[in-house]
Every structure is written in C-alpha cells, then in structure tokens.
Design a protein around this motif. Structure first.
Motif, short mmCIF file in Angstrom:
data_model
loop_
_atom_site.label_atom_id
_atom_site.label_comp_id
_atom_site.label_asym_id
_atom_site.label_seq_id
_atom_site.Cartn_x
_atom_site.Cartn_y
_atom_site.Cartn_z
N LEU A 82 41.55 -4.87 0.46
CA LEU A 82 41.04 -4.28 -0.79
C LEU A 82 42.06 -4.46 -1.92
O LEU A 82 41.71 -4.85 -3.04
CB LEU A 82 40.72 -2.80 -0.57
N HIS A 83 43.33 -4.22 -1.62
CA HIS A 83 44.41 -4.45 -2.59
C HIS A 83 44.40 -5.89 -3.09
O HIS A 83 44.46 -6.17 -4.30
CB HIS A 83 45.76 -4.17 -1.93
N ASN A 84 44.35 -6.85 -2.15
CA ASN A 84 44.41 -8.26 -2.52
C ASN A 84 43.21 -8.66 -3.37
O ASN A 84 43.35 -9.38 -4.37
CB ASN A 84 44.48 -9.12 -1.26
N LEU A 85 42.03 -8.21 -2.99
CA LEU A 85 40.83 -8.57 -3.75
C LEU A 85 40.86 -7.97 -5.15
O LEU A 85 40.39 -8.58 -6.10
CB LEU A 85 39.58 -8.14 -2.98
N ALA A 86 41.42 -6.77 -5.27
CA ALA A 86 41.54 -6.14 -6.59
C ALA A 86 42.45 -6.98 -7.49
O ALA A 86 42.15 -7.18 -8.68
CB ALA A 86 42.07 -4.73 -6.45
N HIS A 87 43.54 -7.47 -6.94
CA HIS A 87 44.45 -8.30 -7.73
C HIS A 87 43.82 -9.65 -8.07
O HIS A 87 43.98 -10.16 -9.19
CB HIS A 87 45.77 -8.50 -6.98
N ILE A 88 43.08 -10.21 -7.13
CA ILE A 88 42.42 -11.49 -7.39
C ILE A 88 41.33 -11.31 -8.45
O ILE A 88 41.14 -12.17 -9.31
CB ILE A 88 41.84 -12.08 -6.08
#
Length: 381
Positions: free
Chosen positions: A24-30
């Motif tokens: 979820l963290h990674n997708l938010a940054h992407i």
C-alpha cells in the motif's frame, strides 16, 4: 489483454498484514509519480481484503495517513474479486493461503492481473497447478514477488556479470546474516506446514538470485541446518515452532557452476544483512546490502585492482522495507500491465516455481541427510 486497458489501473490487496501495508505504501508513492508518465496512467488502491479485522483496521488507517481515497474492505478475497472494483490484485496473505487464492483469481470470469508475494506456493505441486491454470488465461499477467533482484547493488552486480567482465561464472556465494523471523498474525510463520519451511519462505529469494547469476537451472541440492537459537522457548497451541534458524545450502547447476547459501537468523550484529559473491574465471564481483556497495576485481589485477562503487537507482521514490526493491517491482509490474501482453512479467511463474523447488529440496536434504535432485521434487517422487 482485456484487463486494465483503461488509463487507470485499480488495485486490490489481499492480505493487509505487514507486507500488504508495505505494498500500500509503495502504490501510494507510485500514484504520486505515475501521472507524469507518457501516456499518463493513474494508480489507485480501491479495495482491501483480509479475514483479520485488526489488519483491515491498520490498512484503512494507513490509507488515511497516506491521504488515499478510502478503499472498500472485504473479509475475503472472493468478495473482492466479485466486486469488480479492481484490475490487478496483490496477494500478500500468509504463504499457505496463496494456492487457493491464486486459483480463485485465475478462474474468475473477470480477468485480474496478479502480483503474488513470494513464495509462489508452499509446495512444488501447488506451484505446478498454478502454472498450468495460468496457461489457460492469456488475458492476465502473473508476476512473482522475488524483488531482491531489484535491489540496486544486486542489480548492479547482475549487470556486471551479464557484461561478461567476470568471465564464465563458476561460483555464487550468498550470505544472509540477520534477525529472527518477525511476529505475524496468529504466528503462522512459526511452522513449516504454513510457511513451506525457512528455505522456502525466506530463501527462495536467494535461490532465484543464484539462478540468475549462474544463468543456469538447478540440478541437485545438499543442505545442513537446524533450529539452534530462536523460537525454542515459544509454544503456540501446545506446539513448539519447527522452522530452522540457520543453514548451509549447496546448489549444483546444469552448466557446472555451484551456489552456496550461508543463512543465520540470529546474527543481528552484522554490518550487512546480505553479502553476495560471484566468481568467474576472469574476476570476482561482490554486492553488499544495505551498504549498497559493489566491489569488482580481476584476477590479473589482484587485490590492488579491486574497485568499489556505490549502487543507486534514481527511480526509487520510497525505500520501504527492502531498500527500494518493492518500489521497482511495482514499476515493472505496472509497465507489464500497460504493455497489455507485449512482454511478459519480469519475474514469471517458472521463476517462482524453481525458487520454491530449490527450497523444498533443501528442506528435504536436511531432513534426510542426502543430496536431493530437482527432478525428484518436480516429479513428486
């Protein structure tokens, strides 16, 4: 491909424990970066599924902290699939649940692209069933989460090896000296029957790297390992954990090269968690994580000729739990979706299957005190 043909790619996350929230963290940054791509692609996490209420609560709280639109939540993956809210599914549930979840996604009438956390499944036979089922769905991509290959020092060393500057690779040695397994929901990772065993659960990453560096497939495995320090005083429902906490594993490949894993999970007093050495007939290369250093030297130049370089990847906008490799993994997965089948996933189901097969062979070798062939575990004999 029919799935995710629109400009927006909608994600669902199945399993919102530690790794699910990391995704979820990674997708938010992407999502904050991808809009600048050409053509623009929007990324949005639309739904979360987990039977564990506390995990769902933590997932929703994180989404709020990240400023994301509130995702819809479900107690099971089937409800998530039936909702029609997502085009791609990240499977980050406990290992022993992967097989059924993957089969349900693959057989669902609506196509969903899949990024499944390692290991693909806990047994070779289940991996093989998933591989066969996925062959019938040309409209979906399935990528396996063996993201260690994207860590900048590992990727840099891989480029050096592929350039041929080390010559023919003869030996690959990987040392992981680290902390014990973390606590997971209901302590599922304390038992081989749930995780597949330490050499499957944790070390499939390293067996995948060995295959890449050796540019070959495994033939047979010999391992020695035990549970010597960690978890021995833990009891869950009357049972003591049976996962090993240290091992040596030797892997022989079909081109004559060899790999060796040195695993210790009570070695917190280490400068680096991973040290990778690749030796060819011309030279040697090493990668160190998390120092993010690569060293390269030629036999002809000796010790004085060894060069040290820092390894970085400017694409990484979020380091996370795995030194930016999960971020790069998601970029690769998204790129494959956008290409709509023009190229396959960067880590395919065969990669996932063979990484599990080597781990299973290692576990069996420890139990029986003998070399175990990959043909043996692949055939189920």
């Amino acid at each position: 491909m029919a799935a995710a043909a629109a400009a927006e790619v909608r994600y669902g996350i199945v399993g919102v424990g530690m790794m699910g929230r990391e995704h979820l963290h990674n997708l938010a940054h992407i999502a904050g970066e991808v809009g600048r791509a050409e053509p623009p692609v929007r990324v949005r996490v639309t739904c979360l599924a987990d039977p564990h209420p506390e995990s769902l609560r933590l997932g929703l709280r994180l989404a709020d902290e990240l400023g994301l639109p509130v995702p819809q939540v479900f107690s099971g993956h089937c409800e998530l699939l039936d909702s029609g809210l997502c085009d791609a599914v990240v499977v980050s549930s406990p290992n022993m649940t992967h097989y059924q979840i993957l089969m349900d996604i693959i057989s669902h009438p609506k196509p969903h692209h899949i990024l499944v956390e390692k290991p693909l499944c806990t047994t070779v036979q289940d991996c093989q069933k998933v591989v066969e089922a996925a062959k019938q769905r040309s409209d979906i991509l399935v990528q396996v989460g063996l993201e260690y290959r994207y860590m900048p020092p590992v990727a840099k060393l891989m480029d050096i090896v592929k350039s041929g500057s080390l010559g023919q690779v003869r030996m690959v040695a990987i040392r992981e000296h680290r902390f014990p397994f973390l606590v997971k929901v209901n302590n599922w990772n304390r038992f081989n029957c749930n995780s597949g065993g330490t050499l499957v659960e944790k070390c499939c990453h390293f067996f995948d790297l060995m295959r890449l560096f050796a540019a070959a497939n495994p033939v047979r495995v010999m391992a020695s390992g035990a549970i010597d320090v960690n978890h021995k005083d833990e009891v869950y429902d009357g049972k003591v954990p049976d996962i090993i906490d240290n091992a040596y594993v030797i892997v022989e490949f079909d081109n004559g090269s060899r790999g060796m894993l040195d695993l210790c999970m009570f070695a917190e007093g280490s400068r680096n968690e991973q040290e990778i050495s690749v030796v060819g007939d011309i030279g040697k290369g090493e990668a160190f994580v998390p120092e993010s250093i690569v060293r390269v030297g030629k036999r002809a130049g000796g010790r004085d000729g060894v060069v040290t370089v820092m390894a970085e990847d400017e694409r990484i906008k979020y380091q996370g739990l795995h030194h930016g490799s999960s971020y790069l993994e998601h970029l690769n997965f998204l790129s494959a979706i956008r290409l709509q089948g023009a190229s396959g996933p960067s880590v395919n189901l065969t990669d996932g299957l063979l990484s599990v097969a080597i781990g299973v062979a290692g576990q069996l070798s420890i139990e029986q005190g003998r070399f175990v062939t990959i043909e043996e575990v692949l055939s189920g004999s």
